[in-house]
Scaffold this motif. Structure first.
Motif, PDB file in Angstrom:
ATOM      1  N   ALA A  79     -24.332  -4.466  45.423  1.00  9.07           N
ATOM      2  CA  ALA A  79     -24.202  -4.796  44.002  1.00  9.07           C
ATOM      3  C   ALA A  79     -22.786  -4.673  43.457  1.00  9.07           C
ATOM      4  O   ALA A  79     -22.584  -4.862  42.260  1.00  9.07           O
ATOM      5  N   ASP A  80     -21.800  -4.396  44.300  1.00  6.35           N
ATOM      6  CA  ASP A  80     -20.429  -4.197  43.824  1.00  6.35           C
ATOM      7  C   ASP A  80     -19.977  -5.356  42.939  1.00  6.35           C
ATOM      8  O   ASP A  80     -20.109  -6.527  43.324  1.00  6.35           O
ATOM      9  N   GLY A  81     -19.459  -5.030  41.738  1.00  7.53           N
ATOM     10  CA  GLY A  81     -18.920  -6.035  40.832  1.00  7.53           C
ATOM     11  C   GLY A  81     -19.940  -6.710  39.931  1.00  7.53           C
ATOM     12  O   GLY A  81     -19.568  -7.408  38.990  1.00  7.53           O
ATOM     13  N   GLU A  82     -21.223  -6.511  40.186  1.00 10.88           N
ATOM     14  CA  GLU A  82     -22.264  -7.121  39.344  1.00 10.88           C
ATOM     15  C   GLU A  82     -22.365  -6.377  38.019  1.00 10.88           C
ATOM     16  O   GLU A  82     -22.108  -5.174  37.961  1.00 10.88           O
ATOM     17  N   PRO A  83     -22.803  -7.058  36.962  1.00  7.75           N
ATOM     18  CA  PRO A  83     -23.121  -6.323  35.728  1.00  7.75           C
ATOM     19  C   PRO A  83     -24.284  -5.366  36.007  1.00  7.75           C
ATOM     20  O   PRO A  83     -25.242  -5.731  36.675  1.00  7.75           O
ATOM     21  N   PHE A  84     -24.166  -4.149  35.512  1.00  6.45           N
ATOM     22  CA  PHE A  84     -25.239  -3.170  35.732  1.00  6.45           C
ATOM     23  C   PHE A  84     -26.487  -3.598  34.982  1.00  6.45           C
ATOM     24  O   PHE A  84     -26.442  -4.006  33.825  1.00  6.45           O
ATOM     25  N   ASN A  85     -27.632  -3.517  35.667  1.00  5.75           N
ATOM     26  CA  ASN A  85     -28.924  -3.846  35.078  1.00  5.75           C
ATOM     27  C   ASN A  85     -29.906  -2.781  35.555  1.00  5.75           C
ATOM     28  O   ASN A  85     -30.178  -2.680  36.755  1.00  5.75           O
TER      29      ASN A  85
END
Length: 172
Positions: free
Chosen positions: A111-117
């Motif tokens: 998930a590196d760099g993804e918006p946190f959800n």
């Protein structure tokens, strides 16, 4: 250290081989090893059928499928645990292991760099940033996530960037 890497690789290969073999096993038992089946007993015309329960009882094949599904899930969880160990010890073997998990429809989620959800990630920590564009994005994936057939086996465990924002929404 080299022996640990070789043995870890060997164990990983065995675990994935078992998972793939288990997933791809034939649905029927060969006739030479099958247990003899007793002929069905039919009630006589004078017998009344037994009362049925309010909940339908799964057919034996359904119970077997449920047990197989639970066993496969348990085996995949063992593979995920082994993958975690390989990621720390030998990245090449870790990648090979994950490519073999893909053979049984297991997807690796970095998930590196993804918006946190919070529906897709489990936050395990935060990392301060002065860059407002990084606020609430995934800084690092601590534990890789795994999903199979749209269902999470494990959600990614992540560290999230957090900016100290002032009232105007800029880093301060």
């Amino acid at each position: 250290m080299a022996i640990v890497g070789v043995m870890g690789g060997f164990a990983a290969g065995v675990a994935v081989g078992v998972a793939v073999g288990y997933h791809l096993k034939p649905a029927t038992t060969p006739a030479s090893t099958a247990a003899p089946v007793a002929p069905p007993r039919y009630p006589s015309p004078t017998q009344t059928p037994a009362p049925t329960a309010s909940e339908p009882v799964p057919a034996p094949a359904d119970r077997g499928a449920t047990a197989d599904s639970a066993a496969l899930t348990q085996l995949l969880n063992i593979c995920i645990d082994q993958a975690d160990r390989l990621r720390d010890q030998n990245e090449v073997l870790w990648r090979q292991f994950n490519s073999r998990l893909a053979l049984v429809d297991v997807e690796v989620i970095m998930a590196d760099g993804e918006p946190f959800n919070s529906d897709r990630h489990d936050a395990t920590g935060r990392e301060a940033t002065t860059d407002a564009s990084r606020h609430m994005t995934v800084a690092t994936t601590e534990l890789v996530g795994y999903r199979r057939n749209g269902r999470y086996l494990r959600r990614p465990k992540v560290v999230v960037y957090r900016a100290d924002l002032d009232q105007a929404g800029t880093a301060g």
